[in-house]
Motif scaffolding. Sequence first.
Motif, PDB file in Angstrom:
ATOM      1  N   HIS A 232       0.848  -1.199   0.000  1.00 13.24           N
ATOM      2  CA  HIS A 232       0.000   0.000   0.000  1.00 13.24           C
ATOM      3  C   HIS A 232       0.887   1.255   0.000  1.00 13.24           C
ATOM      4  CE1 HIS A 232      -3.679   2.261   1.022  1.00 13.24           C
ATOM      5  NE2 HIS A 232      -2.958   2.905   1.925  1.00 13.24           N
ATOM      6  N   ALA A 233       1.954   1.225   0.801  1.00 11.00           N
ATOM      7  CA  ALA A 233       2.877   2.356   0.886  1.00 11.00           C
ATOM      8  C   ALA A 233       3.565   2.624  -0.446  1.00 11.00           C
ATOM      9  CB  ALA A 233       3.924   2.088   1.972  1.00 11.00           C
ATOM     10  N   VAL A 234       3.940   1.552  -1.139  1.00  8.75           N
ATOM     11  CA  VAL A 234       4.597   1.716  -2.438  1.00  8.75           C
ATOM     12  C   VAL A 234       3.642   2.385  -3.427  1.00  8.75           C
ATOM     13  CG1 VAL A 234       5.687   0.520  -4.369  1.00  8.75           C
ATOM     14  CG2 VAL A 234       6.083  -0.282  -2.033  1.00  8.75           C
ATOM     15  N   THR A 235       2.393   1.976  -3.428  1.00  4.75           N
ATOM     16  CA  THR A 235       1.397   2.574  -4.312  1.00  4.75           C
ATOM     17  C   THR A 235       1.268   4.071  -4.045  1.00  4.75           C
ATOM     18  OG1 THR A 235       0.159   0.497  -4.363  1.00  4.75           O
ATOM     19  CG2 THR A 235      -1.015   2.466  -5.079  1.00  4.75           C
ATOM     20  N   ALA A 236       1.208   4.444  -2.767  1.00  7.10           N
ATOM     21  CA  ALA A 236       1.090   5.857  -2.404  1.00  7.10           C
ATOM     22  C   ALA A 236       2.294   6.655  -2.881  1.00  7.10           C
ATOM     23  CB  ALA A 236       0.931   5.989  -0.889  1.00  7.10           C
ATOM     24  N   SER A 237       3.478   6.074  -2.742  1.00  5.52           N
ATOM     25  CA  SER A 237       4.696   6.760  -3.177  1.00  5.52           C
ATOM     26  C   SER A 237       4.719   6.957  -4.688  1.00  5.52           C
ATOM     27  CB  SER A 237       5.930   5.964  -2.737  1.00  5.52           C
ATOM     28  OG  SER A 237       7.115   6.580  -3.191  1.00  5.52           O
ATOM     29  N   GLU A 238       4.357   5.922  -5.428  1.00 12.96           N
ATOM     30  CA  GLU A 238       4.328   6.026  -6.896  1.00 12.96           C
ATOM     31  C   GLU A 238       3.387   7.137  -7.339  1.00 12.96           C
ATOM     32  OE1 GLU A 238       6.405   4.556  -8.780  1.00 12.96           O
ATOM     33  OE2 GLU A 238       6.492   2.379  -8.518  1.00 12.96           O
ATOM     34  N   MET A 239       2.219   7.203  -6.713  1.00 13.77           N
ATOM     35  CA  MET A 239       1.238   8.216  -7.084  1.00 13.77           C
ATOM     36  C   MET A 239       1.741   9.614  -6.759  1.00 13.77           C
ATOM     37  SD  MET A 239      -2.296   6.267  -5.955  1.00 13.77           S
ATOM     38  CE  MET A 239      -3.396   7.494  -6.642  1.00 13.77           C
ATOM     39  N   ALA A 240       2.344   9.770  -5.581  1.00 10.63           N
ATOM     40  CA  ALA A 240       2.865  11.075  -5.189  1.00 10.63           C
ATOM     41  C   ALA A 240       3.991  11.526  -6.110  1.00 10.63           C
ATOM     42  CB  ALA A 240       3.350  11.028  -3.742  1.00 10.63           C
ATOM     43  N   LEU A 241       4.887  10.604  -6.466  1.00 11.12           N
ATOM     44  CA  LEU A 241       5.991  10.945  -7.371  1.00 11.12           C
ATOM     45  C   LEU A 241       5.491  11.331  -8.758  1.00 11.12           C
ATOM     46  CD1 LEU A 241       8.545   8.192  -6.297  1.00 11.12           C
ATOM     47  CD2 LEU A 241       8.872  10.671  -6.077  1.00 11.12           C
ATOM     48  N   ALA A 242       4.325  10.811  -9.126  1.00 10.61           N
ATOM     49  CA  ALA A 242       3.717  11.157 -10.418  1.00 10.61           C
ATOM     50  C   ALA A 242       3.048  12.528 -10.382  1.00 10.61           C
ATOM     51  CB  ALA A 242       2.697  10.096 -10.819  1.00 10.61           C
ATOM     52  N   GLY A 243       2.976  13.123  -9.185  1.00  4.04           N
ATOM     53  CA  GLY A 243       2.353  14.432  -9.055  1.00  4.04           C
ATOM     54  C   GLY A 243       0.910  14.400  -8.605  1.00  4.04           C
ATOM     55  N   ILE A 244       0.408  13.218  -8.264  1.00  4.47           N
ATOM     56  CA  ILE A 244      -0.965  13.087  -7.770  1.00  4.47           C
ATOM     57  C   ILE A 244      -1.001  13.545  -6.315  1.00  4.47           C
ATOM     58  CG2 ILE A 244      -2.827  11.455  -7.264  1.00  4.47           C
ATOM     59  CD1 ILE A 244      -1.718   9.741  -9.603  1.00  4.47           C
ATOM     60  N   GLU A 245      -1.963  14.396  -5.992  1.00  2.00           N
ATOM     61  CA  GLU A 245      -2.029  14.977  -4.653  1.00  2.00           C
ATOM     62  C   GLU A 245      -3.340  14.652  -3.952  1.00  2.00           C
ATOM     63  OE1 GLU A 245      -1.472  19.155  -5.145  1.00  2.00           O
ATOM     64  OE2 GLU A 245       0.669  18.976  -5.636  1.00  2.00           O
ATOM     65  N   SER A 246      -3.281  14.640  -2.643  1.00  2.00           N
ATOM     66  CA  SER A 246      -4.498  14.508  -1.835  1.00  2.00           C
ATOM     67  C   SER A 246      -5.267  15.815  -1.921  1.00  2.00           C
ATOM     68  CB  SER A 246      -4.139  14.208  -0.378  1.00  2.00           C
ATOM     69  OG  SER A 246      -5.283  14.310   0.443  1.00  2.00           O
ATOM     70  N   LYS A 247      -6.557  15.727  -2.219  1.00  2.00           N
ATOM     71  CA  LYS A 247      -7.381  16.935  -2.283  1.00  2.00           C
ATOM     72  C   LYS A 247      -7.615  17.519  -0.892  1.00  2.00           C
ATOM     73  CE  LYS A 247      -8.014  16.848  -6.745  1.00  2.00           C
ATOM     74  NZ  LYS A 247      -7.346  17.846  -7.607  1.00  2.00           N
ATOM     75  N   ILE A 248      -7.496  16.674   0.122  1.00  2.00           N
ATOM     76  CA  ILE A 248      -7.630  17.127   1.508  1.00  2.00           C
ATOM     77  C   ILE A 248      -6.224  17.373   2.064  1.00  2.00           C
ATOM     78  CG2 ILE A 248      -8.565  16.608   3.792  1.00  2.00           C
ATOM     79  CD1 ILE A 248     -10.665  16.799   1.525  1.00  2.00           C
ATOM     80  N   PRO A 249      -5.945  18.561   2.603  1.00  2.00           N
ATOM     81  CA  PRO A 249      -4.607  18.881   3.111  1.00  2.00           C
ATOM     82  C   PRO A 249      -4.142  17.890   4.185  1.00  2.00           C
ATOM     83  CG  PRO A 249      -5.944  20.860   2.953  1.00  2.00           C
ATOM     84  CD  PRO A 249      -6.869  19.697   2.710  1.00  2.00           C
ATOM     85  N   PRO A 250      -2.831  17.664   4.268  1.00  2.00           N
ATOM     86  CA  PRO A 250      -2.279  16.675   5.194  1.00  2.00           C
ATOM     87  C   PRO A 250      -2.765  16.792   6.634  1.00  2.00           C
ATOM     88  CG  PRO A 250      -0.581  17.409   3.697  1.00  2.00           C
ATOM     89  CD  PRO A 250      -1.780  18.256   3.424  1.00  2.00           C
ATOM     90  N   ASP A 251      -2.719  17.983   7.200  1.00  2.00           N
ATOM     91  CA  ASP A 251      -3.097  18.130   8.607  1.00  2.00           C
ATOM     92  C   ASP A 251      -4.586  17.873   8.825  1.00  2.00           C
ATOM     93  OD1 ASP A 251      -0.546  18.783   9.827  1.00  2.00           O
ATOM     94  OD2 ASP A 251      -0.653  20.654   8.706  1.00  2.00           O
ATOM     95  N   GLU A 252      -5.397  18.157   7.820  1.00  2.00           N
ATOM     96  CA  GLU A 252      -6.828  17.863   7.932  1.00  2.00           C
ATOM     97  C   GLU A 252      -7.063  16.348   7.913  1.00  2.00           C
ATOM     98  OE1 GLU A 252      -9.496  20.071   5.420  1.00  2.00           O
ATOM     99  OE2 GLU A 252      -8.198  21.845   5.461  1.00  2.00           O
ATOM    100  N   VAL A 253      -6.259  15.635   7.153  1.00  2.00           N
ATOM    101  CA  VAL A 253      -6.364  14.167   7.133  1.00  2.00           C
ATOM    102  C   VAL A 253      -5.994  13.606   8.500  1.00  2.00           C
ATOM    103  CG1 VAL A 253      -5.457  12.035   6.131  1.00  2.00           C
ATOM    104  CG2 VAL A 253      -5.960  13.989   4.648  1.00  2.00           C
TER     105      VAL A 253
END
Length: 293
Positions: A232-253
Amino acid sequence: MIITETFEELLFECSKNKLCIYEQAQAEEAFVQDFTVEHLRNMVYVNISAMKECIENGVKTGELSKSGLSGGDCKKLQSYFKNNPALFGKFFEKITIYALASAEENARMGKIVACPTAGSCGIVPAVLITMSEEENISKDNLVNGLITAGKIGQVISNKVRLAGAAAGCQAECGVAAGMSAGLLTYLRGGSNEKIVNAAILAIKNILGLTCDPVCGLVEVPCVKRNPFLAIHAVTASEMALAGIESKIPPDEVVDVLARTGSLMSPVLKETSLGGLAKTKTAIEFEKQLADRL
């Protein structure tokens, strides 16, 4: 020395001082603990060495835990991959094997690194040690990566107790997945923003995960959650490196993680009063274990 407590503060200070997350984190920790950065980094490397040792021990043995509920699955996976290479390749094989090895070693009462907890002890080591072996990562960069992961966990812990008893497994394996996603993104050259985003993508998509250990032991379903959440962590990293962002800010999550934990029934927070822990088979395991003691 400013001690950052949120992701917003962390990213601001790093940007202002032109620092990587690990540089800000190690400066903060050295200041708080009143020792040198060099001493801190040596301590971190001791933990990395313990992770390696744990994986090596876990990979070699097929011994069951004292309860008999876990152990041997790492050996099964290794045997399977010898004749049936994983669809996702060698990297996938190592991560899943290493995560199982560490989690089973914990169940056998071996020496592990709680990162952030014993029940989630296989996730960060599996990602870190696999990267070390497959990408020939230097000692310094491994230390940088683990410090980065540690800071992610620390920021989250300012709002959420990292314990299944407090907030369910979302606060254990979920946070470990976020820490792993962040360290992997750092090791692959991601920016500070992408590191944090990777962590949050991982955590956001595991919100609500309960803690329901069978017989009250950190074995079922805990052990098998480790390889799942490492991938699951690897998937999240791949997406982030591709420029995909969480629409909800980190601290709100993180706020939602905390609120979800507070709303979760105590029955599903490490009490073994519900969920998988109270299935027909789990109750039979309880009886069998009681008879043996």
